[in-house]
Design an enzyme around this catalytic site. Structure first.
Site, PDB file in Angstrom:
ATOM      1  CE  LYS A  84      -3.841   2.034   2.689  1.00 58.05           C
ATOM      2  NZ  LYS A  84      -4.738   1.863   3.854  1.00 58.05           N
ATOM      3  CB  SER A 159      -8.011   3.849   2.848  1.00 55.73           C
ATOM      4  OG  SER A 159      -7.202   3.224   3.810  1.00 55.73           O
ATOM      5  CB  SER A 183      -8.409   0.962   5.706  1.00 55.32           C
ATOM      6  OG  SER A 183      -9.117   2.154   5.549  1.00 55.32           O
TER       7      SER A 183
HETATM    8  N1  GLN Z   1     -13.094   4.579   6.264  1.00 49.55           N
HETATM    9  C1  GLN Z   1     -12.524   5.015   7.493  1.00 49.55           C
HETATM   10  C2  GLN Z   1     -12.074   6.451   7.358  1.00 49.55           C
HETATM   11  O1  GLN Z   1     -12.332   7.004   6.347  1.00 49.55           O
HETATM   12  C3  GLN Z   1     -11.383   4.136   7.896  1.00 49.55           C
HETATM   13  C4  GLN Z   1     -10.168   4.365   7.097  1.00 49.55           C
HETATM   14  C5  GLN Z   1      -9.006   3.510   7.515  1.00 49.55           C
HETATM   15  O2  GLN Z   1      -9.170   2.487   8.185  1.00 49.55           O
HETATM   16  N2  GLN Z   1      -7.820   3.949   7.154  1.00 49.55           N
HETATM   17  O3  GLN Z   1     -11.499   7.021   8.209  1.00 49.55           O
END
Ligand code: GLN
Length: 493
Positions: A84, A159, A183
């Site tokens: 990532k 994400s 995410s």
């Molecule tokens: N969707 C959540 C956010 O937007 C979690 C994102 C994540 O786990 N990095 O913060």
């Protein structure tokens, strides 16, 4: 080869059926052919990848050419993976999905990157993601949205959407991800994969670009629990460079994979099985629970009374930490700098106005607001108290069960644009995953069937602190009697 497990790839390398260079080439060629339609990768570098693969092949030749012995000592050596783009990778562009870092080349490796390289794994490239990991659909990336390989009109989740899409399309056998509020698990669910977010502190955050430091945790994503166990064993471990890294003895996360599930007590939080979940997700999750009962497990209803507060508490705490972490992007030390400005203050303002996208700015504004004098007690402190209550709910639930199960996501993958008009709708995608991060608990997602429009459904397993081996065992046993995890999207062969 593209559908092989990591163990099978390792055996093929040991038996000289394929070399690391050939294996990397196979995946690089797929990336070249299929990535333009999916946008899962931000950066690839054939020369760097093949040089790393060559080093693995050279190491395998040393020691009188006993490749079987070599591979048993370094089971992941020669196997490709992709990172990532939140992990600093020496000599590679590390963008975090942002214009702010679009041209940033890291001078050092993140702990996770270093660990995987030490294990002999070969980096295929850097994966697309929501900007600074803020999002649930990958639509906030400066580099454009990632497409879900099961249906390119739908989101892959976020994400870590690039990680999920890459594995689902078999552009990489495995990938790294990070999970601040879901995410790793939510994109794994939406793309039909297995992914685990370990207990907070098990994997070092060194070199992982910070979003919300008290919630961020790295973990592996792959096709199966068996693959994730191998990857987590290589990834986890104490690191003095992260002050929240836990000093614990090293673990072999594969050790319990083959334990039978007889007598396993599965807790089903009644709050997870209420109205919020779509009918197609519910029927796949319930069918999975029946399968677990056949494997000898029993289910018991538990309660997590404060779980309705998890999304509101998270959207105070995570933006608060983000507003502080992202203050380092000021145009001075590295990253983007506005080309024209009048004085220093104007340079800061223009750099941040031009360098960050809308969702990141929204979080910085919320975070700065809840931390400001006069609002700190009303929002931030309250959210911290709720966080403690959520952790206490889990402790009480784990007195009645060994693992907790439920859906990972309330729906299957949605269409692009479906949740962009109302950020709260997007935030609710993580309703089942966020409480785990607030409590620091490990959580994973594994595929358990298909819902509407033939899109994958994820089953979530939440474990007690440090129970990763048991969770992986629980997932692996299910994957011995089902084949959801080995399905791949049509048309990508
Ligand atoms: N969707 C959540 C956010 O937007 C979690 C994102 C994540 O786990 N990095 O913060």
């Amino acid at each position: 080869m593209i559908n092989a497990s990591l163990k099978e790839l390792s055996a093929a390398l040991a038996q000289r059926k394929i070399s690391a260079v050939e294996l990397a080439t196979l995946f690089l060629n797929r990336i070249e052919r299929l990535n333009p339609a999916l946008n899962a990768f931000i950066t690839t570098d054939r020369e760097k990848t093949l040089a790393q693969a060559q080093r693995s092949d050279d190491a395998r030749k040393v020691g009188a050419g006993d490749t079987v012995a070599f591979q048993s000592k370094a089971p992941l050596s020669g196997i490709p993976l992709a990172h990532k783009d939140i992990f600093c990778t020496q000599g590679w562009r590390t963008t975090c999905g942002s214009k702010m870092l679009a041209n940033f080349v890291s001078p050092y490796d993140a702990h996770v990157v270093e660990r995987m390289a030490t294990a002999g794994m070969v980096t295929l490239g850097k994966l697309n993601m929501d900007e600074f990991a803020m999002g649930s659909s990958n639509e906030t990336s400066f580099f454009g949205a990632v497409k879900n390989p099961w249906d390119v009109s739908r989101v892959p989740g976020g994400s870590s959407g690039g990680s999920a899409a890459a594995i689902a399309a078999r552009l990489a056998p495995a990938a790294t991800g990070t999970d601040t509020g879901g995410s790793i698990r939510q994109p794994a669910a939406l793309c039909g994969l297995t992914g685990i977010k370990p207990t907070y502190g098990v994997v070092s955050r060194y070199g992982m670009i910070a979003f919300a430091s008290s919630l961020d945790q790295a973990g592996p994503m792959a096709k199966s629990a068996e693959d994730c166990a191998l990857l987590l064993t290589a990834m986890a471990g104490f690191d003095t460079r992260d002050s929240t890294s836990l000093e614990r003895p090293a673990e072999d996360y594969s050790r319990d994979l083959n334990q039978p599930l007889t007598g396993l007590k599965i807790g089903l939080p009644k709050e997870f099985f209420g109205d919020g979940m779509d009918a197609d997700v519910r029927s796949a999750v319930e069918a999975a629970l029946d399968e677990y009962r056949k494997l000898g497990a029993t289910t018991v209803e538990v309660s997590l009374p404060n779980s309705a507060l998890s999304v509101p508490a998270y959207y105070v705490i995570a933006p608060a930490e983000a507003s502080s972490n992202l203050s380092r992007f000021d145009g001075v030390r590295y990253g983007y700098r506005a080309p024209e400005y009048t004085d220093l203050a104007d340079m800061y303002a223009k750099t941040r106005a031009q360098g960050f996208g809308a969702e990141v700015k929204r979080r910085i504004l919320i975070g700065t607001y809840v931390l400001s004098h006069g609002y700190y007690d009303a929002y931030y402190l309250q959210a911290q108290k709720i966080r403690r209550l959520i952790a206490a709910d889990f402790s009480a639930a784990f007195e009645q069960c060994d693992v907790i199960m439920g859906p990972t996501s309330p729906s299957v993958a949605f269409a692009f644009g479906a949740k962009n008009a109302d950020p709260v709708q997007m935030y609710l995608s993580d309703i089942y995953t966020i409480s785990t991060n607030l409590a620091g608990l490990p959580g994973m997602s594994l595929p358990c069937g298909f819902g509407n429009n033939n899109m994958p459904v994820g089953l979530q397993i939440i474990g007690h602190w440090f129970d990763e081996a048991k969770m992986l065992n629980t997932a692996h046993q299910y994957q011995q009697v089902t084949d959801w995890h080995s399905r791949m999207p049509e048309g990508l062969a």
